[in-house]
Each structure stands twice: as structure tokens, then as C-alpha cells.
Enzyme design. Structure first.
Site, short mmCIF file in Angstrom:
data_model
loop_
_atom_site.label_atom_id
_atom_site.label_comp_id
_atom_site.label_asym_id
_atom_site.label_seq_id
_atom_site.Cartn_x
_atom_site.Cartn_y
_atom_site.Cartn_z
N ASN A 188 5.12 6.06 3.30
CA ASN A 188 4.45 6.78 2.22
C ASN A 188 4.30 8.29 2.47
O ASN A 188 3.61 8.97 1.73
CB ASN A 188 3.08 6.15 1.97
CG ASN A 188 3.20 4.67 1.67
OD1 ASN A 188 3.98 4.27 0.81
ND2 ASN A 188 2.48 3.84 2.42
N THR A 189 4.92 8.78 3.55
CA THR A 189 4.93 10.21 3.80
C THR A 189 6.39 10.65 3.79
O THR A 189 7.17 10.21 4.64
CB THR A 189 4.26 10.54 5.15
OG1 THR A 189 2.90 10.17 5.07
CG2 THR A 189 4.37 12.02 5.50
N LYS A 245 5.51 3.87 16.98
CA LYS A 245 5.49 2.75 16.01
C LYS A 245 6.67 2.89 15.07
O LYS A 245 6.84 3.94 14.43
CB LYS A 245 4.17 2.77 15.24
CG LYS A 245 4.04 1.61 14.25
CD LYS A 245 2.61 1.43 13.80
CE LYS A 245 2.45 0.34 12.77
NZ LYS A 245 1.06 0.12 12.40
N PHE A 296 -1.47 8.28 4.25
CA PHE A 296 -2.28 8.93 5.31
C PHE A 296 -3.54 9.62 4.77
O PHE A 296 -3.72 10.83 4.97
CB PHE A 296 -1.44 9.96 6.09
CG PHE A 296 -0.43 9.38 7.03
CD1 PHE A 296 -0.47 8.06 7.42
CD2 PHE A 296 0.57 10.20 7.57
CE1 PHE A 296 0.48 7.54 8.31
CE2 PHE A 296 1.51 9.70 8.46
CZ PHE A 296 1.47 8.36 8.83
N SER A 339 5.49 5.23 8.66
CA SER A 339 4.86 4.98 7.36
C SER A 339 5.86 5.32 6.26
O SER A 339 6.50 6.37 6.30
CB SER A 339 3.60 5.84 7.20
OG SER A 339 3.23 5.84 5.84
N GLY A 378 1.90 -8.29 5.54
CA GLY A 378 1.45 -9.67 5.41
C GLY A 378 2.58 -10.67 5.58
O GLY A 378 3.67 -10.33 6.05
N ASN A 410 0.83 -1.20 0.00
CA ASN A 410 0.00 0.00 0.00
C ASN A 410 0.87 1.24 0.00
O ASN A 410 1.97 1.26 0.54
CB ASN A 410 -0.97 -0.01 1.19
CG ASN A 410 -0.42 0.71 2.41
OD1 ASN A 410 -0.50 1.93 2.51
ND2 ASN A 410 0.18 -0.06 3.32
N ASN A 450 5.77 -1.40 11.37
CA ASN A 450 4.98 -0.95 10.23
C ASN A 450 5.34 -1.81 9.00
O ASN A 450 5.99 -2.84 9.14
CB ASN A 450 5.28 0.54 9.98
CG ASN A 450 4.06 1.29 9.48
OD1 ASN A 450 3.39 0.82 8.55
ND2 ASN A 450 3.76 2.43 10.06
C1 LIG Z 1 -3.72 -0.62 3.53
C2 LIG Z 1 -2.91 -0.40 4.75
C3 LIG Z 1 -2.96 0.85 5.39
C4 LIG Z 1 -2.20 1.07 6.53
N1 LIG Z 1 -2.29 2.29 7.16
C5 LIG Z 1 -1.59 2.49 8.31
C6 LIG Z 1 -1.70 3.71 9.02
O1 LIG Z 1 -2.45 4.61 8.64
N2 LIG Z 1 -0.97 3.86 10.14
C7 LIG Z 1 -0.14 2.88 10.63
O2 LIG Z 1 0.49 3.08 11.67
N3 LIG Z 1 -0.03 1.71 9.98
C8 LIG Z 1 -0.72 1.49 8.85
N4 LIG Z 1 -0.62 0.28 8.19
C9 LIG Z 1 0.33 -0.74 8.70
C10 LIG Z 1 -0.34 -1.77 9.59
O3 LIG Z 1 -0.89 -1.19 10.73
C11 LIG Z 1 0.67 -2.85 10.02
O4 LIG Z 1 1.67 -2.24 10.80
C12 LIG Z 1 1.32 -3.55 8.84
O5 LIG Z 1 0.40 -3.77 7.82
C13 LIG Z 1 1.93 -4.90 9.25
O6 LIG Z 1 0.97 -5.78 9.77
P1 LIG Z 1 0.28 -6.94 8.87
O7 LIG Z 1 1.38 -7.69 8.20
O8 LIG Z 1 -0.48 -7.76 9.84
O9 LIG Z 1 -0.59 -6.25 7.89
C14 LIG Z 1 -1.36 0.04 7.05
C15 LIG Z 1 -1.32 -1.20 6.40
C16 LIG Z 1 -2.09 -1.43 5.27
C17 LIG Z 1 -2.02 -2.77 4.60
#
Ligand SMILES: Cc1cc2nc3c(=O)[nH]c(=O)nc-3n(C[C@H](O)[C@H](O)[C@H](O)COP(=O)(O)O)c2cc1C
Length: 471
Positions: free
Chosen positions: A290-291, A330, A205, A288, A382, A201, A359
Site C-alpha cells: 500500500n505504499t 519482511k 502506513f 507493504s 488470513g 487492508n 506480508n
Molecule cells: C490491517 C492490517 C495492517 C497491517 N499493517 C502492517 C504494517 O504496518 N506493517 C507490516 O509489516 N505488516 C502489516 N500487516 C501485515 C501483517 O503483519 C501480516 O504480515 C499479514 O497480515 C499476514 O498475516 P495474517 O494472515 O496472520 O494476518 C498488516 C495486516 C493487516 C491485516
């Protein structure tokens, strides 16, 4: 067996019924009864008599069929009235597995929008079964009925807290929320790597901003508190401890910064001022990918300055006797050993209440490189993230000497994965991507598996297992 016989019997009767409708005698009966709805009973009884010789047993079978149907309804009703809510809830969780493949056909962001809307309206199963006792724990003076949480990004604007908690998560983290509303990056910005159980992704934000989220959280807070009060007042179990500020479920609020903002600390301070009153814990998200420039805030000096400012902003607010919410940071999984040492030093020196590890990653592990989607820019989450994020979790547990609660996040898709995170040093565990793929049915499964893992290895509680692989 009985069901198959009943089905065959019903099929036979139906076939006969259809045949009878197709037969000239029956047709004439239908015609004559339709034409002579006001005609004498003798004419209709004579028509009925004309049918009788053709199917001598149909009326007996018909009576039997009616009896069987009524019997089934009464029996089914009696079963439904005796079945406990937990079993019925379990059935609903399983039913969501049928819907999941349809979601998979949709664009990821559309599917996500539908899921959030469904959860916000309560169109999701509710977990009625109490969590296994072995999963319960207290962190930051709050009781969690289980350590499995939904990580930030799923409910960015706090639309569905109640519905998501009802699924059985021990805690839900909303956000990241930015001070001013912003759209995020252009769509498409979420990509599936289905085979690999992963997502990429680059949302950037997208947020409705702190004011909209504060309004929503304020309204929900009142409702959740009211529900909690009424449920405990009628409950005979007075030992139930309140988990979060507004109910048994615990709410984390994750704060971000606007893309256009030059003063990151000022953005986080605004977030704290506006949202911390509703939060059971607060998260500063500086990881993140992406910022632009965000991850630089993880550097030793920048992090120290930022955390000091945010802690001061939180502590100068007026707090009831339970005090201000704990503050967590985080972090990214793409950090060097030196970065990790710096973060650990700051976390210990400033008595940070916790770290979320981690993250998404900007790296592209070997196992996904043959998938063309892996070329998309953004953060990978994932299954392929599991190893990387668990390794830095372990490093951080050792560096902080187990003194700071860590939330393990990244690639968790089973109870065994959650267990590995705990053994690597996590006190709590979060997930996102596996939930996006697996839906609501995943949550009870993970909890049951985790309880089994703990029991299998002779642990009496989560506490005993935390950091077991680091000793
Ligand atoms: C579509 C998407 C949007 C996300 N947006 C945020 C976010 O706004 N803030 C944040 O701290 N993490 C964000 N994350 C990261 C997740 O909270 C998590 O840290 C990351 O996906 C790893 O966990 P997972 O493997 O179980 O998905 C986002 C993840 C995904 C897939």
C-alpha cells in the site's frame, strides 16, 4: 442436577414472594407498615400474624433460602480462594469469546481501535500458566517461551505492548513506524471477508511517527523493566531467563518509510537511530503493497544497498555488551523464483539475521473471488494466504540452507497451521488476522495445539521440527 433443583426452589420461593406482594393481606401489611413506621410493635406483629396462616411454610423456606445463599457464597468464596490463578486466567480467556461477536458487529477499524485501547489499559486476560517446555527456544541469543508472535500492524504505535505480551504471545512486533507522522489512506481501508477468515487492508502506513513511538517505548521500557526486576527479586525461581531487553516478552520494532519520502534508505536509517535501543529485533518492512514503489526495494541491488546502509547505521551506534538488535527484512508473498533467489543471496552475503515471510498478498486466490469484497484493492491476509506464504517460506528455507532464522507469517489460525509453518522452515511464527477474528482465547489454544502436534510426531523440541518438510 443440584444446581437445577436449587434454581427450581429459588423460583418457587420467588413466585410465592411475588404472590404475597400481590395479595390484599400482604398489600395491607406493606401499607400499614409504611404508614405506621413509628407504630407499636404489637400492630406489626398482629399484621405478621395475619399473613402467617396464608403461607404457613414461607418463613421456613425463607430461612432455607437465606441459608442456601450464604452457603453458596461461602462455598463460592472458598472455591475462588483455592482456585489457582492459571485456572482463573483460563476462565477469563474463555469469557472473551462472549465479547468477540460484539466486536464483529463494529466497523473493522473501530473494533481494532477498541481492542488496542483495551490492551493498552490492561483490560485483557493475563496468561499465568507457564508455556509448555517443548515450545521454548533460543533465537538471536534470546529466550522465547513460545514461538507464537503478534505480527506488525496490530499495534502500529506501540500503545499496548505490555497488555499484548500478557496475553501469552512469545513476542510482539510493533509498527510499521514511519519517520514523520502520516495519516495513511482514506477510510474505509480495512475490509472483512468473514466467511473466508480473511481481511483486505490498504492502510498505507498510518503512523504516529518515530518520535511519538520512541517516547512511548521509552516509558514502557522502564516500567516493564521495573516489573521484571521486582517479580524476579521476589521469585524463588532464579533460573528464569530474561527473554527481551525489558522483560520475558520479546519486542520487535518494524520500520517503514513515509509515502512522500524520496530517499527510502534515509527513512529506514532514521527509524533505526531512534527506535533500535528499545528493540529486541528490528524489521525493515519493504513489502507493504500500500505504499507506492516500496516493494521494488526487494530487488537484488536495491535490497543490497538498503541493508548495507541500515546495518551500518545500526552498527555505528553505541551498544552495551549485549550488542545491537538483530536486523530482519519482511518480504512479500508475491515474488518470483528469481526474486526469491536474489533475496536469499543478499541475505546470506550480508549475514542478515532473519527474514519474515510474509506480508499480505495482492493476489486474489480462487476461493475468495466469489466474495464481492475481494474486489477491494489492498493486501489480503488470513486463511487464503496460508498456502502461498507457506510455499515461499519453504522455498526460502531451501535457498538459505536453513542458515537464517525465518519467521513464518500468513494465514495461521491454529496450532496445526503454526506447526506446518515450522515444518516448512520457520523458527518463529506470527499471526494477525486470526487474532483479529478469534481474540485472546486463540493464543492459549494455538500454543496447546502446537505442543500436541510436536509430541504427536515424536519431536522433543521446536528445533527438531524446523524445516522437517524440506529434508
Ligand atoms: C490491517 C492490517 C495492517 C497491517 N499493517 C502492517 C504494517 O504496518 N506493517 C507490516 O509489516 N505488516 C502489516 N500487516 C501485515 C501483517 O503483519 C501480516 O504480515 C499479514 O497480515 C499476514 O498475516 P495474517 O494472515 O496472520 O494476518 C498488516 C495486516 C493487516 C491485516
Amino acid at each position: 442436577m443440584a444446581g437445577r433443583i436449587g434454581f427450581r426452589y429459588m423460583k418457587e420461593c420467588l413466585t410465592q414472594k411475588l404472590k404475597s406482594m400481590g395479595s390484599p393481606v400482604a398489600k395491607s401489611r406493606h401499607l400499614s407498615s409504611a404508614a405506621s413506621s413509628g407504630s407499636s410493635s404489637s400492630s406489626s406483629s398482629s399484621a405478621a400474624a395475619a399473613v402467617k396462616p396464608k403461607f404457613p411454610h414461607s418463613s421456613r423456606k425463607g430461612r432455607l433460602l437465606t441459608g442456601a445463599t450464604i452457603g453458596l457464597l461461602i462455598g463460592g468464596g472458598a472455591y475462588a480462594s483455592t482456585v489457582d490463578e492459571a485456572t482463573f486466567g483460563g476462565w477469563l480467556f474463555n469469557a472473551t469469546k462472549v465479547v468477540n461477536p460484539f466486536f464483529a458487529l463494529l466497523d473493522p477499524e473501530v473494533a481494532h481501535r477498541l481492542a488496542v485501547t483495551a490492551a493498552s489499559r490492561g483490560w485483557v486476560p493475563r496468561e499465568r500458566k507457564p508455556d509448555p517446555q517443548i515450545l521454548g527456544l533460543e533465537v538471536w541469543g534470546r529466550r522465547f517461551s513460545n514461538p507464537i508472535g503478534l505480527s506488525a500492524g496490530f499495534d502500529k504505535n506501540a500503545e499496548a505492548v505490555e497488555g499484548l505480551l500478557a496475553l501469552g504471545f512469545g513476542f510482539v512486533e510493533v509498527g510499521s513506524v514511519t519517520p514523520i507522522p502520516q495519516e495513511g489512506n482514506p477510510k474505509p481501508r480495512i475490509f472483512r471477508l468473514r466467511e473466508e477468515g480473511a481481511l483486505i487492508n490498504r492502510c498505507g502506513f498510518n503512523s504516529e511517527g518515530i518520535v511519538a513511538v520512541a517516547k512511548r517505548l521509552g516509558a514502557q521500557h522502564g516500567k516493564r523493566k521495573l516489573a521484571e526486576t521486582s517479580s524476579t527479586s521476589t521469585s524463588s525461581n532464579d533460573e528464569v531467563k530474561q527473554g527481551g531487553k525489558a522483560g520475558p516478552g520479546i519486542l520487535g520494532v518494524n520500520i517503514g518509510k513515509n509515502k512522500s519520502s524520496e530517499d527510502a534508505a534515509a527513512d529506514y536509517v532514521q527509524g533505526v537511530h531512534t527506535l533500535s535501543q528499545y528493540a529486541d529485533y528490528l524489521v525493515i518492512n519493504i513489502s507493504s503493497p500500500n505504499t507506492p514503489g516500496l516493494r521494488q526495494l526487494q530487488g537484488r541491488k536495491q535490497l543490497k544497498d538498503l541493508v548495507k546502509k541500515v546495518q551500518a547505521a545500526r552498527d555505528e551506534m553505541q551498544w552495551a555488551e549485549e550488542g545491537p538488535p538483530p536486523l530482519l527484512v519482511k518480504i512479500a508473498p508475491d515474488l518470483s523464483k528469481q526474486d526469491l533467489e536474489d533475496i536469499a543471496a543478499v541475505a546470506l552475503a550480508l549475514r542478515l539475521d532473519g527474514l519474515i515471510i510474509s506480508n499480505t498478498t495482492i493476489s486474489r486466490p480462487e476461493e475468495i473471488q466469489s466474495n464481492p469484497v475481494s474486489k477491494e484493492s489492498g493486501g489480503l491476509s488470513g486463511k487464503p494466504l496460508f498456502g502461498l506464504s507457506t510455499n515461499i517460506l519453504k522455498d526460502m528455507y531451501i535457498l538459505t540452507k536453513g542458515r537464517i532464522p525465518l519467521i513464518g507469517c500468513g494465514g495461521v489460525s491454529s496450532g496445526e497451521d503454526a506447526y506446518k509453518k515450522i515444518r516448512a522452515g520457520a523458527t518463529l511464527v506470527q499471526l494477525y488476522t486470526a487474532f483479529a477474528y478469534g481474540g485472546p482465547a486463540l493464543i492459549p489454544r494455538i500454543k496447546a495445539e502446537l505442543a500436541q502436534c510436536l509430541e504427536r510426531d515424536g519431536f522433543k523440541s521446536i528445533y527438531e521440527a524446523i524445516g522437517a518438510d524440506c529434508r
